[in-house]
Write a protein that holds these residues in place. Structure first.
Motif, PDB file in Angstrom:
ATOM      1  N   GLY A  87       0.804  -1.216   0.000  1.00  0.00           N
ATOM      2  CA  GLY A  87       0.000   0.000   0.000  1.00  0.00           C
ATOM      3  C   GLY A  87       0.833   1.260   0.000  1.00  0.00           C
ATOM      4  O   GLY A  87       0.341   2.337   0.324  1.00  0.00           O
ATOM      5  N   ARG A  88       2.108   1.144  -0.382  1.00  0.00           N
ATOM      6  CA  ARG A  88       3.026   2.272  -0.366  1.00  0.00           C
ATOM      7  C   ARG A  88       3.457   2.594  -1.793  1.00  0.00           C
ATOM      8  O   ARG A  88       3.804   1.694  -2.552  1.00  0.00           O
ATOM      9  CB  ARG A  88       4.251   1.891   0.474  1.00  0.00           C
ATOM     10  N   TYR A  89       3.427   3.901  -2.152  1.00  0.00           N
ATOM     11  CA  TYR A  89       3.726   4.291  -3.529  1.00  0.00           C
ATOM     12  C   TYR A  89       4.710   5.453  -3.546  1.00  0.00           C
ATOM     13  O   TYR A  89       4.658   6.334  -2.674  1.00  0.00           O
ATOM     14  CB  TYR A  89       2.446   4.709  -4.261  1.00  0.00           C
ATOM     15  N   PRO A  90       5.600   5.500  -4.547  1.00  0.00           N
ATOM     16  CA  PRO A  90       6.511   6.644  -4.675  1.00  0.00           C
ATOM     17  C   PRO A  90       5.723   7.945  -4.842  1.00  0.00           C
ATOM     18  O   PRO A  90       4.727   7.998  -5.559  1.00  0.00           O
ATOM     19  CB  PRO A  90       7.311   6.324  -5.945  1.00  0.00           C
ATOM     20  N   GLY A  91       6.179   8.979  -4.151  1.00  0.00           N
ATOM     21  CA  GLY A  91       5.537  10.282  -4.290  1.00  0.00           C
ATOM     22  C   GLY A  91       4.261  10.450  -3.489  1.00  0.00           C
ATOM     23  O   GLY A  91       3.548  11.441  -3.663  1.00  0.00           O
ATOM     24  N   VAL A  92       3.967   9.495  -2.591  1.00  0.00           N
ATOM     25  CA  VAL A  92       2.764   9.582  -1.755  1.00  0.00           C
ATOM     26  C   VAL A  92       3.142   9.267  -0.313  1.00  0.00           C
ATOM     27  O   VAL A  92       3.749   8.235  -0.040  1.00  0.00           O
ATOM     28  CB  VAL A  92       1.669   8.602  -2.221  1.00  0.00           C
ATOM     29  N   GLU A  93       2.802  10.175   0.605  1.00  0.00           N
ATOM     30  CA  GLU A  93       3.019   9.950   2.031  1.00  0.00           C
ATOM     31  C   GLU A  93       1.699   9.603   2.703  1.00  0.00           C
ATOM     32  O   GLU A  93       0.629  10.073   2.284  1.00  0.00           O
ATOM     33  CB  GLU A  93       3.601  11.197   2.694  1.00  0.00           C
ATOM     34  N   ASP A  94       1.766   8.816   3.759  1.00  0.00           N
ATOM     35  CA  ASP A  94       0.589   8.456   4.547  1.00  0.00           C
ATOM     36  C   ASP A  94       0.641   9.158   5.897  1.00  0.00           C
ATOM     37  O   ASP A  94       1.659   9.087   6.601  1.00  0.00           O
ATOM     38  CB  ASP A  94       0.531   6.949   4.752  1.00  0.00           C
ATOM     39  N   TRP A  95      -0.458   9.807   6.244  1.00  0.00           N
ATOM     40  CA  TRP A  95      -0.580  10.476   7.535  1.00  0.00           C
ATOM     41  C   TRP A  95      -1.881  10.026   8.202  1.00  0.00           C
ATOM     42  O   TRP A  95      -2.903   9.857   7.527  1.00  0.00           O
ATOM     43  CB  TRP A  95      -0.609  11.996   7.364  1.00  0.00           C
ATOM     44  N   LEU A  96      -1.840   9.880   9.512  1.00  0.00           N
ATOM     45  CA  LEU A  96      -3.020   9.478  10.278  1.00  0.00           C
ATOM     46  C   LEU A  96      -3.311  10.533  11.336  1.00  0.00           C
ATOM     47  O   LEU A  96      -2.411  10.946  12.086  1.00  0.00           O
ATOM     48  CB  LEU A  96      -2.784   8.120  10.943  1.00  0.00           C
ATOM     49  N   LEU A  97      -4.567  10.979  11.379  1.00  0.00           N
ATOM     50  CA  LEU A  97      -4.992  11.987  12.345  1.00  0.00           C
ATOM     51  C   LEU A  97      -6.279  11.526  13.016  1.00  0.00           C
ATOM     52  O   LEU A  97      -7.091  10.825  12.393  1.00  0.00           O
ATOM     53  CB  LEU A  97      -5.243  13.334  11.664  1.00  0.00           C
ATOM     54  N   ALA A  98      -6.475  11.937  14.263  1.00  0.00           N
ATOM     55  CA  ALA A  98      -7.694  11.607  15.001  1.00  0.00           C
ATOM     56  C   ALA A  98      -8.480  12.884  15.281  1.00  0.00           C
ATOM     57  O   ALA A  98      -7.927  13.867  15.779  1.00  0.00           O
ATOM     58  CB  ALA A  98      -7.358  10.910  16.317  1.00  0.00           C
ATOM     59  N   ASP A  99      -9.753  12.867  14.942  1.00  0.00           N
ATOM     60  CA  ASP A  99     -10.633  14.004  15.205  1.00  0.00           C
ATOM     61  C   ASP A  99     -10.946  14.049  16.699  1.00  0.00           C
ATOM     62  O   ASP A  99     -11.519  13.089  17.237  1.00  0.00           O
ATOM     63  CB  ASP A  99     -11.923  13.849  14.399  1.00  0.00           C
ATOM     64  N   PRO A 100     -10.580  15.122  17.417  1.00  0.00           N
ATOM     65  CA  PRO A 100     -10.756  15.146  18.870  1.00  0.00           C
ATOM     66  C   PRO A 100     -12.207  14.985  19.325  1.00  0.00           C
ATOM     67  O   PRO A 100     -12.478  14.396  20.370  1.00  0.00           O
ATOM     68  CB  PRO A 100     -10.207  16.524  19.276  1.00  0.00           C
ATOM     69  N   HIS A 120      -7.302   9.297   7.327  1.00  0.00           N
ATOM     70  CA  HIS A 120      -6.082   8.797   6.691  1.00  0.00           C
ATOM     71  C   HIS A 120      -5.825   9.668   5.466  1.00  0.00           C
ATOM     72  O   HIS A 120      -6.554   9.593   4.486  1.00  0.00           O
ATOM     73  CB  HIS A 120      -6.253   7.330   6.289  1.00  0.00           C
ATOM     74  N   VAL A 121      -4.800  10.500   5.563  1.00  0.00           N
ATOM     75  CA  VAL A 121      -4.452  11.403   4.474  1.00  0.00           C
ATOM     76  C   VAL A 121      -3.392  10.749   3.598  1.00  0.00           C
ATOM     77  O   VAL A 121      -2.350  10.311   4.091  1.00  0.00           O
ATOM     78  CB  VAL A 121      -3.914  12.753   5.018  1.00  0.00           C
ATOM     79  N   HIS A 122      -3.681  10.676   2.304  1.00  0.00           N
ATOM     80  CA  HIS A 122      -2.662  10.358   1.307  1.00  0.00           C
ATOM     81  C   HIS A 122      -2.147  11.690   0.789  1.00  0.00           C
ATOM     82  O   HIS A 122      -2.858  12.402   0.070  1.00  0.00           O
ATOM     83  CB  HIS A 122      -3.249   9.550   0.153  1.00  0.00           C
ATOM     84  N   LEU A 123      -0.932  12.021   1.151  1.00  0.00           N
ATOM     85  CA  LEU A 123      -0.340  13.293   0.735  1.00  0.00           C
ATOM     86  C   LEU A 123       0.438  13.055  -0.559  1.00  0.00           C
ATOM     87  O   LEU A 123       1.508  12.447  -0.561  1.00  0.00           O
ATOM     88  CB  LEU A 123       0.583  13.827   1.835  1.00  0.00           C
ATOM     89  N   HIS A 124      -0.133  13.533  -1.664  1.00  0.00           N
ATOM     90  CA  HIS A 124       0.427  13.276  -2.992  1.00  0.00           C
ATOM     91  C   HIS A 124       1.344  14.410  -3.420  1.00  0.00           C
ATOM     92  O   HIS A 124       0.935  15.568  -3.454  1.00  0.00           O
ATOM     93  CB  HIS A 124      -0.696  13.148  -4.027  1.00  0.00           C
ATOM     94  N   MET A 125       2.566  14.029  -3.765  1.00  0.00           N
ATOM     95  CA  MET A 125       3.496  14.981  -4.368  1.00  0.00           C
ATOM     96  C   MET A 125       3.408  14.913  -5.894  1.00  0.00           C
ATOM     97  O   MET A 125       3.887  15.794  -6.595  1.00  0.00           O
ATOM     98  CB  MET A 125       4.921  14.664  -3.922  1.00  0.00           C
ATOM     99  N   VAL A 126       2.834  13.825  -6.392  1.00  0.00           N
ATOM    100  CA  VAL A 126       2.639  13.624  -7.832  1.00  0.00           C
ATOM    101  C   VAL A 126       1.235  13.068  -8.058  1.00  0.00           C
ATOM    102  O   VAL A 126       0.611  12.526  -7.140  1.00  0.00           O
ATOM    103  CB  VAL A 126       3.677  12.641  -8.424  1.00  0.00           C
ATOM    104  N   LEU A 127       0.742  13.197  -9.284  1.00  0.00           N
ATOM    105  CA  LEU A 127      -0.530  12.598  -9.683  1.00  0.00           C
ATOM    106  C   LEU A 127      -0.247  11.145 -10.065  1.00  0.00           C
ATOM    107  O   LEU A 127       0.003  10.828 -11.228  1.00  0.00           O
ATOM    108  CB  LEU A 127      -1.131  13.366 -10.856  1.00  0.00           C
ATOM    109  N   ALA A 128      -0.266  10.271  -9.065  1.00  0.00           N
ATOM    110  CA  ALA A 128       0.086   8.865  -9.282  1.00  0.00           C
ATOM    111  C   ALA A 128      -1.173   8.037  -9.498  1.00  0.00           C
ATOM    112  O   ALA A 128      -2.152   8.146  -8.752  1.00  0.00           O
ATOM    113  CB  ALA A 128       0.862   8.325  -8.080  1.00  0.00           C
ATOM    114  N   THR A 129      -1.138   7.194 -10.524  1.00  0.00           N
ATOM    115  CA  THR A 129      -2.260   6.313 -10.800  1.00  0.00           C
ATOM    116  C   THR A 129      -1.737   5.043 -11.448  1.00  0.00           C
ATOM    117  O   THR A 129      -0.537   4.898 -11.684  1.00  0.00           O
ATOM    118  CB  THR A 129      -3.310   7.005 -11.696  1.00  0.00           C
ATOM    119  N   GLY A 130      -2.640   4.112 -11.709  1.00  0.00           N
ATOM    120  CA  GLY A 130      -2.234   2.875 -12.362  1.00  0.00           C
ATOM    121  C   GLY A 130      -2.824   1.654 -11.698  1.00  0.00           C
ATOM    122  O   GLY A 130      -3.798   1.739 -10.944  1.00  0.00           O
ATOM    123  N   LEU A 131      -2.222   0.524 -11.971  1.00  0.00           N
ATOM    124  CA  LEU A 131      -2.724  -0.752 -11.483  1.00  0.00           C
ATOM    125  C   LEU A 131      -2.752  -0.787  -9.958  1.00  0.00           C
ATOM    126  O   LEU A 131      -1.930  -0.155  -9.290  1.00  0.00           O
ATOM    127  CB  LEU A 131      -1.846  -1.893 -12.006  1.00  0.00           C
TER     128      LEU A 131
END
Length: 207
Positions: A71-84, A91-102
């Motif tokens: 579930g890990r891709y180049p150019g994408v960071e995973d962040w987890l936050l809890a709403d108080p 679960h934020v996927h922080l995209h540095m690039v427009l990554a897509t594909g299979l």
């Protein structure tokens, strides 16, 4: 209807205050579910604004996490936050690039981050920024083909129903002229007129 978490609204508000260029770049037909924590929040951020956006995430208790290899891709960071207020997670996927594909591969990176972020519109309920519908629609057209397994491309091309629903929604939000205009900005000349009446027509255009 999904209720946007206060945390999700605060993220957009604080990023706006800092002048960060960002947008929820795909599947905005289901943006409400993402803002409620029911699915991932896919955020595209311009390179110059990556660190400021990370600071916003950290300010709200966000933790950078390492997803499993599949579930890990180049150019994408995973962040987890809890709403108080609700202790629901975002679960934020922080995209540095427009990554897509299979699935589990994401073999294609589109070099259109600046063009997509330059077309922003706002979700009326949450004020979250989204790409203009014509930009999101053209990216979706490419995603449809890029995400299709090779055997399906050859033997039985088809589009999942939830993607068809997303396509039909986007068609109502834009025009053929607007799609052609955005396509020209990213170097694409062959764009069909809307609406594409059948699933087969969408598949042919995506190919």
């Amino acid at each position: 209807m999904d209720q946007a978490l206060d945390l999700a609204l605060a993220l957009a508000r604080d990023a706006d205050r800092r002048g960060i260029a960002f947008a929820h770049w795909k599947s905005n037909h289901h943006l409400a579910a993402a803002l409620a924590g029911d699915t991932d929040l896919d955020v595209l951020v311009a390179g110059k604004d990556l660190e400021p956006f990370r600071e916003v995430l950290s300010l709200h208790g966000g933790l950078a996490i390492t997803s499993p290899d599949w579930g890990r891709y180049p150019g994408v960071e995973d962040w987890l936050l809890a709403d108080p207020a609700t202790m629901r997670f975002i679960h934020v996927h922080l995209h540095m690039v427009l990554a897509t594909g299979l699935k589990h591969v994401k073999h294609l990176a589109l070099p259109w981050t600046e063009q997509v972020l330059a077309t922003q519109r706002r979700d009326p309920g949450s004020n979250w920024p989204m790409p203009a519908a014509e930009a999101e629609l053209l990216v979706l057209l490419i995603r449809i083909w890029a995400k299709m397994p090779p055997w399906r491309m050859l033997l039985a091309p088809r589009i999942p129903q939830h993607i068809l629903g997303e396509w039909r929604w986007l068609e109502t939000q834009t025009t053929s002229a607007a799609v052609r205009d955005f396509a020209g900005k990213v170097g694409i000349s062959a764009v069909p007129d809307l609406p594409l009446e059948s699933e087969g027509a969408i598949v042919r255009a995506a190919r």
